[in-house]
Scaffold this motif. Structure first.
Motif, PDB file in Angstrom:
ATOM      1  N   UNK A 116       0.905  -1.895  -0.586  1.00  0.00           N
ATOM      2  CA  UNK A 116      -0.013   0.160  -0.194  1.00  0.00           C
ATOM      3  C   UNK A 116       0.811   1.275   0.031  1.00  0.00           C
ATOM      4  N   UNK A 117       0.267   2.378  -0.773  1.00  0.00           N
ATOM      5  CA  UNK A 117       1.431   3.081  -0.972  1.00  0.00           C
ATOM      6  C   UNK A 117       0.533   4.596   0.457  1.00  0.00           C
ATOM      7  N   UNK A 118      -0.378   4.292   0.558  1.00  0.00           N
ATOM      8  CA  UNK A 118      -1.062   5.340   2.274  1.00  0.00           C
ATOM      9  C   UNK A 118      -1.858   4.649   2.794  1.00  0.00           C
ATOM     10  N   UNK A 119      -1.591   5.137   3.878  1.00  0.00           N
ATOM     11  CA  UNK A 119      -3.639   4.224   4.976  1.00  0.00           C
ATOM     12  C   UNK A 119      -4.193   5.370   5.608  1.00  0.00           C
ATOM     13  N   UNK A 160       2.631   3.301  14.674  1.00  0.00           N
ATOM     14  CA  UNK A 160       3.552   4.667  13.857  1.00  0.00           C
ATOM     15  C   UNK A 160       4.854   4.152  13.527  1.00  0.00           C
ATOM     16  N   UNK A 161       4.562   2.492  13.550  1.00  0.00           N
ATOM     17  CA  UNK A 161       5.526   1.461  12.963  1.00  0.00           C
ATOM     18  C   UNK A 161       4.948   1.080  11.099  1.00  0.00           C
ATOM     19  N   UNK A 162       3.668   2.345  10.771  1.00  0.00           N
ATOM     20  CA  UNK A 162       3.734   2.184   9.206  1.00  0.00           C
ATOM     21  C   UNK A 162       4.919   2.394   8.392  1.00  0.00           C
ATOM     22  N   UNK A 163       5.168   1.958   7.256  1.00  0.00           N
ATOM     23  CA  UNK A 163       6.690   2.118   6.877  1.00  0.00           C
ATOM     24  C   UNK A 163       5.066   3.152   5.415  1.00  0.00           C
ATOM     25  N   UNK A 164       4.522   3.498   5.333  1.00  0.00           N
ATOM     26  CA  UNK A 164       3.976   4.402   4.398  1.00  0.00           C
ATOM     27  C   UNK A 164       3.095   5.228   5.448  1.00  0.00           C
TER      28      UNK A 164
END
Length: 392
Positions: A87-90, A103-107
């Protein structure tokens, strides 16, 4: 549908479309309807996946409608889904338990505020056995409220500090009404909130013909949606009881269920009919079937927007709403109804309803405004926010 994504090539894109993961709760209602409308409207430019938070697990729905249950823990569910889908965005619509691991999301991620969860764990700003608290800034008042039964063992200062961190790290914080932004600003005046009204699709054409009293000489008033206590479930019963006691020619038609009443059933000497749950696409027909002349929203807690108001407007019905929150804001902006200052008094509700119901010209004017009402202009739209966040 599996978790292998949908043929992602370049990281975060599928067939040239950036992959968006929407995080929301699994309780349905207006929030889910809003997300589905948004995904439908922006489907040409982005590939949308819906990640539902349930009690202790998750459920993922892809753009083809296929679903798969996930047994990921609270702390790493979104992160694992994002990595597997590329995914590019949440887009976060719900922050369960402060959403450990966000906070751990890479996007990058953005947040839409659908209720008042970031500032209060009671969500709807309604203390037990009371009505709208007014969203006070006094922490001592909040601590007393949270100590009341049912007690919530949460410190409001730590609660808000945790959610402030999540909001400040977002690429955008969207609020569907100016009122919702004002509540957040009382606690975080430096937080930049963007006003983005919820989109909606009318489920059917409005009824141009003016409604009339029913065969019993009663004026039908629609009350629409699932009504918990904060949305007016108990108040509706009080209104029907007083209408019966005063022998007023008004009949409340509850399209949906309350927290205590299901349908179909007729109560209070015919002054309240509870239809029970309904499908969204059936609402215009149900309003016509019952001859509704206007809609009432007897809420005792504030809304951040109310998709239900959009739906009754799309059917050509004006609304009577309490004089607070997003309901009052939207009715004033559109001129498609009226606000009630003395909203805690059932007799004030009934007096206001009878005044409007007995004035066909006022109903017709407000009905025309309702048919023409839209969500209203905002500061941005979600397509633009996504593109900005992704540098497109």
């Amino acid at each position: 549908m599996g978790l292998g994504g949908s043929g992602t090539g370049e990281a975060g894109h599928s067939g040239g479309r950036p992959v968006i993961v929407h995080l929301l709760h699994g309780g349905g209602g207006g929030l889910e309807a809003v997300v589905r409308i948004l995904a439908d409207q922006l489907g040409a430019g982005f590939e949308h996946h819906l990640l539902f938070a349930h009690a202790g697990n998750w459920r993922l729905e892809g753009p083809d409608g296929g679903t798969v249950p996930l047994r990921f823990g609270w702390w790493n569910g979104p992160d694992r889904v994002v990595r597997r889908l590329g995914a590019a965005f949440v887009h976060v619509h719900h922050l369960p338990q402060g959403l450990p691991g966000l906070e751990r999301l890479r996007v990058p991620y953005g947040v839409t505020v659908h209720d008042f969860h970031p500032v209060c764990p009671r969500n709807h700003l309604v203390p037990p056995a009371e009505v709208y608290c007014g969203a006070p800034e006094d922490v001592a008042l909040c601590r007393r409220c949270l100590a009341a039964k049912p007690r919530l063992r949460v410190d409001p200062v730590r609660w808000r500090a945790r959610h402030r961190e999540l909001l400040e790290s977002a690429r955008f914080v969207a609020v569907p009404s100016r009122y919702a932004g004002e509540v957040l600003a009382r606690h975080w005046p430096e937080l930049r909130c963007i006003h983005v009204p919820h989109p909606y699709h009318p489920a059917g054409a409005p009824d141009e013909a003016p409604a009339q009293p029913d065969g019993q000489g009663l004026y039908p008033v629609a009350v629409v949606g699932a009504l918990g206590r904060e949305k007016g479930g108990e108040m509706l019963e009080r209104l029907a009881a007083r209408a019966e006691a005063r022998e007023l020619p008004v009949r409340f038609v509850m399209l949906g269920d309350t927290h205590r009443l299901g349908g179909p059933q007729s109560l209070f000497g015919g002054h309240l009919f509870v239809n029970g749950s309904y499908r969204r696409e059936d609402l215009p027909g149900l309003l016509r079937e019952h001859g509704a002349m206007l809609a009432a929203f007897p809420a005792i807690g504030p809304e951040t927007f109310s998709l239900t108001l959009s739906e009754v407007w799309a059917s050509g019905l004006p609304a009577l709403v309490p004089d607070f929150g997003a309901l009052a804001e939207r009715v004033r902006d559109a001129g498609a109804g009226w606000t009630l200052a003395d909203w805690q008094d059932p007799d004030a509700w009934l007096d206001a309803l009878m005044e409007r119901l007995s004035d066909p010209q006022a109903l017709a004017r407000a009905g025309r405004a309702a048919r023409n009402a839209a969500a209203g202009p905002g500061e941005a739209d979600y397509g633009a926010l996504y593109r900005e966040a992704l540098g497109l």
